[in-house]
Design a protein around this motif. Structure first.
Motif, PDB file in Angstrom:
ATOM      1  N   UNK A 122     -92.709  47.569 -26.712  1.00  0.00           N
ATOM      2  CA  UNK A 122     -92.986  46.951 -28.009  1.00  0.00           C
ATOM      3  C   UNK A 122     -91.752  46.391 -28.552  1.00  0.00           C
ATOM      4  N   UNK A 123     -91.774  44.978 -29.112  1.00  0.00           N
ATOM      5  CA  UNK A 123     -90.761  44.356 -29.902  1.00  0.00           C
ATOM      6  C   UNK A 123     -91.346  43.279 -30.981  1.00  0.00           C
ATOM      7  N   UNK A 124     -90.612  42.529 -31.732  1.00  0.00           N
ATOM      8  CA  UNK A 124     -91.311  41.541 -32.574  1.00  0.00           C
ATOM      9  C   UNK A 124     -90.600  40.509 -32.137  1.00  0.00           C
ATOM     10  N   UNK A 125     -91.454  39.247 -32.378  1.00  0.00           N
ATOM     11  CA  UNK A 125     -91.029  37.763 -32.177  1.00  0.00           C
ATOM     12  C   UNK A 125     -91.273  36.980 -33.351  1.00  0.00           C
ATOM     13  N   UNK A 126     -90.551  36.095 -33.589  1.00  0.00           N
ATOM     14  CA  UNK A 126     -90.629  35.194 -34.591  1.00  0.00           C
ATOM     15  C   UNK A 126     -91.353  33.790 -34.206  1.00  0.00           C
ATOM     16  N   UNK A 127     -92.529  33.582 -34.992  1.00  0.00           N
ATOM     17  CA  UNK A 127     -93.417  32.368 -34.524  1.00  0.00           C
ATOM     18  C   UNK A 127     -93.252  31.481 -35.730  1.00  0.00           C
ATOM     19  N   UNK A 128     -93.189  30.340 -35.264  1.00  0.00           N
ATOM     20  CA  UNK A 128     -93.568  29.150 -36.271  1.00  0.00           C
ATOM     21  C   UNK A 128     -95.046  28.672 -36.525  1.00  0.00           C
ATOM     22  N   UNK A 137     -95.897  44.659 -24.233  1.00  0.00           N
ATOM     23  CA  UNK A 137     -95.824  44.352 -23.088  1.00  0.00           C
ATOM     24  C   UNK A 137     -96.197  45.543 -22.111  1.00  0.00           C
ATOM     25  N   UNK A 138     -96.720  45.288 -21.066  1.00  0.00           N
ATOM     26  CA  UNK A 138     -96.965  46.320 -19.902  1.00  0.00           C
ATOM     27  C   UNK A 138     -97.195  45.334 -18.682  1.00  0.00           C
ATOM     28  N   UNK A 139     -96.974  45.935 -17.661  1.00  0.00           N
ATOM     29  CA  UNK A 139     -97.277  45.549 -16.179  1.00  0.00           C
ATOM     30  C   UNK A 139     -98.608  45.936 -15.447  1.00  0.00           C
ATOM     31  N   UNK A 140     -99.611  44.997 -14.990  1.00  0.00           N
ATOM     32  CA  UNK A 140    -100.797  45.283 -14.443  1.00  0.00           C
ATOM     33  C   UNK A 140    -100.341  45.054 -13.247  1.00  0.00           C
ATOM     34  N   UNK A 141    -100.503  45.893 -12.126  1.00  0.00           N
ATOM     35  CA  UNK A 141     -99.979  45.854 -10.577  1.00  0.00           C
ATOM     36  C   UNK A 141     -98.803  45.210 -10.515  1.00  0.00           C
TER      37      UNK A 141
END
Length: 204
Positions: A123-129, A142-146
């Motif tokens: 988990x993290x944070x991101x700035x959106x406009x 975030x995770x990875x499937x396959x």
């Protein structure tokens, strides 16, 4: 210059439009920013590049990514998921993965859903406009499937009416819901294999 920037992104694996544009400006000698192409023009050139030079392989990659996106969206259906980003535009790459916008009253709701599915995440944070110059930070899981990276952006439910701006077009990024993605997949080339990696095959 747009095609030069797109070529840099394809050949060098550059994901940042601004860096690719600056490199293209240096190579072409166009130093006046007023003559630089928009990110949207570069995105169009990038899609053309991939279709021309990667052909069927790219089409299969996009189909696989969209199939994985659909499976993830069905898994998190209660969060009104929407597919956004390069996979929706058709220029996505497997190593860049899938980007989904989810909507929840609080991010803890998604944490509980991930725990129920036994999905390990980062988990993290991101700035959106947003329109009007507003900027807001939202949690990203975030995770990875396959082998497919999945990125879940958790937005407040009100963002369904007022979504963040698309970083490429700078217009509200409404994305595609489950029904729209299903129609998109049905319209894709029927000869391309629709193999999903599946959310049960997590590697991290």
């Amino acid at each position: 210059m747009a095609y030069e920037a797109a070529r840099i992104m394809v050949e060098q694996g550059e994901a940042d439009f601004d860096r690719a544009r600056r490199k293209a400006a240096e190579r072409t000698g166009v130093l006046d920013r007023r003559g630089w192409p928009t990110k949207e023009a570069i995105a169009d050139a990038l899609l053309t590049q991939r279709r021309l030079f990667q052909g069927d392989a790219h089409a299969r990659d996009v189909l696989r990514l969209r199939s994985d996106a659909l499976q993830a969206m069905r898994t998190f259906r209660s969060f009104s998921p929407r597919l956004v980003g390069p996979v929706l535009r058709g220029s996505g790459q497997v190593d860049a993965g899938v980007q989904l916008c989810l909507h929840a009253d609080c991010s803890e709701d998604l944490v509980f859903a991930l725990m129920e599915q036994r999905i390990p995440w980062q988990q993290h944070e991101h700035l959106f406009r947003y329109g009007g110059g507003e900027r807001r930070a939202h949690p990203v899981f975030r995770f990875v499937a396959g082998t497919t990276p999945i990125e879940l952006i958790v937005l407040p439910r009100a963002a369904q009416r007022n979504p963040p701006l698309d970083p490429v077009t700078e217009r509200p990024e409404r994305g595609a819901d489950i029904a729209e993605l299903e129609r998109l997949l049905n319209a894709d080339d029927g000869d391309a294999p629709r193999q999903s990696t599946g959310l049960t095959k997590l590697i991290k």
